[in-house]
Enzyme design. Structure first.
Site, PDB file in Angstrom:
ATOM      1  N   ARG A   1      62.901  13.183  -1.747  1.00 55.87           N
ATOM      2  CA  ARG A   1      62.786  12.542  -0.069  1.00 55.87           C
ATOM      3  C   ARG A   1      61.891  11.088  -0.581  1.00 55.87           C
ATOM      4  O   ARG A   1      60.608  11.442  -0.670  1.00 55.87           O
ATOM      5  CB  ARG A   1      61.674  13.519   0.311  1.00 55.87           C
TER       6      ARG A   1
ATOM      7  N   ASP B   1      52.200  20.220   5.677  1.00 57.80           N
ATOM      8  CA  ASP B   1      52.051  19.278   5.000  1.00 57.80           C
ATOM      9  C   ASP B   1      51.776  18.200   6.475  1.00 57.80           C
ATOM     10  O   ASP B   1      51.449  18.746   7.857  1.00 57.80           O
ATOM     11  CB  ASP B   1      53.335  19.003   4.235  1.00 57.80           C
TER      12      ASP B   1
END
Length: 535
Positions: free
Chosen positions: A169, A449
């Site tokens: 990603r 996150d």
């Protein structure tokens, strides 16, 4: 990198960082030339699309709400399919995600998950060293050199015989990479992360029978997906690999993108592997895009669960849309981590994961995400039982009907002081860790996150902006927020000890969290001002 003058002369590329061991393997002249071409070919369009986001936000602030696009009705109503999905991506029932440090990569690849998503985005703090060392680690994976011995513990880490499929990603379109400039302009983090990985690894990965595959984050429209598709085509042509080799799974984690899922699949149809429910960022986007309207005032974060209101509707629509087009519909993250020393609390956490994965598998998702290796068997057991085949593409879910109003339905629930304080604790602690170089942070038995910190500050901003009432009748005011912030920080200082607290970056984190929560205008991403505070 101190020896960049010759590169700058030839390529117009400059590296604004000290040179460290093995950096030259990643930032070599050929790779930099590739990055420069990506920047010159696509950055102007990227900037125009970011400006388009800002223009759409002005319309939302004026009272407009998202809707399915009239101009793309034909794409939604006609029959078409994405290109066939490669064999190594056909079974993705459990995926694990995490940052790109070496230990995490080996442990995740060995976790028993079908896929590991190596994350340069929300789970990685974008210190330049983190990014380049991550690229080195991934290059080593494909060259059989990822095994290592931890110098501190002496523990050996060795890649298993059948590791998980690797996906990568890159960062979203909005994030810059200021350490690399082309013709004096900072590169896009997305092009930097993607470009280095595909340049160094695509052919090595293909030689081992694996597909170079990417997760694409924070997309807001099919036009942004079109840009990614053009980047993929450029890379394939430049690297002399067949058209359609690179594959993408797009995270549907913004509210506008939920209204353009067909169109996003269509734009990337030659490179498409699926869509994913990025639920935490989706909540953040919902608040960000519609947060000035009292109609969309949100309850405590804990009340916004996947099976209800806008979250439940968008996940079902994602499954139906993907399966109609032959693409995978991936479920969301289970952020729970093992609770050490408390068997009852640990089992309660795992029970939540089982229930969440049961819902996803039963609804028709083809796989799901976990944040910790111990959750891989928990999720795997559920999907193995409910989904005996490799995927559920045959479940078309034609029974699902999701309207515009369904995608805008707010969850029911109260707003509480506990919810306010929870947002403060998590938001500040995450930002402090991010400023210190850590992007995946265990907090209160969850692996957090950047998305969680974004929800935390966005929700506080909304409650303040609208003068939201708590369950006890008090309004959320700047004074109430500031008092709660001061009290929670005093508690953290005592819990960590003053010495540890003061040696961290809490002062900067507190100031940033407070400023963004109290701001008159909503900042698009906290990582933008936070980025200016790191290396």
């Amino acid at each position: 990198m101190n020896d960049s003058a010759s590169l700058e002369t030839v390529l117009g590329v400059a590296i604004h960082s000290e040179k460290r061991a093995r950096y030259e393997e990643i930032l070599d002249p050929a790779a930099l030339a590739f990055l420069a071409d990506l920047h010159r070919g696509f950055d102007e369009r990227r900037r125009a699309l970011l400006a388009r986001r800002a223009e759409r936000q002005r319309l939302f602030d004026a009272g407009e709400t998202p809707d399915f696009l009239a101009e793309t009705r034909a794409i939604r109503e006609s029959e078409w399919q994405v290109a066939p999905i490669p064999a190594d991506l056909l079974d993705r029932r459990v995926e694990i995600t995490g940052p790109v440090d070496r230990k995490m990569i080996v442990n995740a690849l060995n976790s028993g998950a079908k896929v590991f998503m190596a994350d340069f985005e929300d789970a990685t703090s974008p210190f330049f060293a983190n990014l380049i060392e991550g690229q080195i680690n991934l290059k080593d994976r494909w060259r059989g050199k990822i095994d290592f011995t931890d110098p501190k513990s002496g523990k050996a880490y060795k890649l298993a015989a059948k590791p998980a499929v690797l996906m990568v990603r890159p960062r979203g379109w909005h994030l810059p990479e200021r350490h690399v400039t082309v013709d004096g302009e900072a590169m896009a983090g997305a092009l930097f992360d993607f470009g280095l990985y595909v340049f160094h690894n695509a052919k090595a990965q293909m030689a081992q029978g694996a597909t170079p595959a990417f997760y694409l984050p924070k997309i807001e429209s099919h036009l942004e997906a079109r840009l990614w598709n053009d980047v993929f085509v450029f890379a394939e042509e430049r690297l002399a690999i067949p058209r359609g080799t690179l594959k993408a799974t797009v995270l549907i984690e913004t509210l506008p993108a939920a209204f353009e899922m067909d169109e996003i699949l269509y734009e990337l149809r030659d490179h498409m592997a699926g869509l994913n429910c990025g639920r935490w960022d989706y909540i953040f986007s919902f608040i960000k895009r519609l947060g000035k309207s009292r109609r969309f005032l949100t309850p405590d974060r804990s009340a916004m669960v996947m099976g209800k209101a806008f979250l439940g509707s968008y996940s079902l629509l994602l499954i139906k849309t993907c399966h109609r087009r032959g693409a995978f519909a991936m479920g969301g993250m289970a952020a729970q981590i093992p609770v050490k020393g408390d068997a009852n609390a640990n089992e309660a956490a795992f029970a939540k994961v089982r229930a969440d994965k049961e819902r996803e598998a039963t609804n028709g998702h083809d796989g799901t995400w976990v944040a910790h290796p111990d959750l891989v068997p928990v999720a795997m057991q559920v999907f193995d039982r409910v989904m005996p085949g490799a995927n559920q593409l045959d479940r078309k879910r034609e029974d699902v009907v999701v309207s515009r109003e369904d995608l805008l339905q707010v969850h029911e629930g109260q707003r509480t002081e506990a919810g306010l304080r929870g947002n403060i604790r998590v938001g500040v602690q995450y930002i402090e860790a991010w400023l210190s170089g850590r992007g995946a942070v265990p907090l209160y038995n969850l692996m957090e996150d950047a998305a969680t910190a974004e929800i935390s500050r966005a929700q506080i901003w909304q409650w303040l902006k609208l003068g939201a009432a708590l369950d006890d009748g008090r309004k959320v005011t700047p004074d109430l927020f500031s008092a709660a912030l001061a009290d929670e920080m005093n508690k953290l200082r005592a819990a960590f000890t003053p010495a540890v607290f003061e040696s961290g970056r809490f002062a900067e984190a507190i100031d940033l969290f407070s400023d963004m929560s109290l701001a008159s205008d909503f900042e698009e991403f906290l990582t933008l001002p936070a980025y200016r505070l790191i290396d």
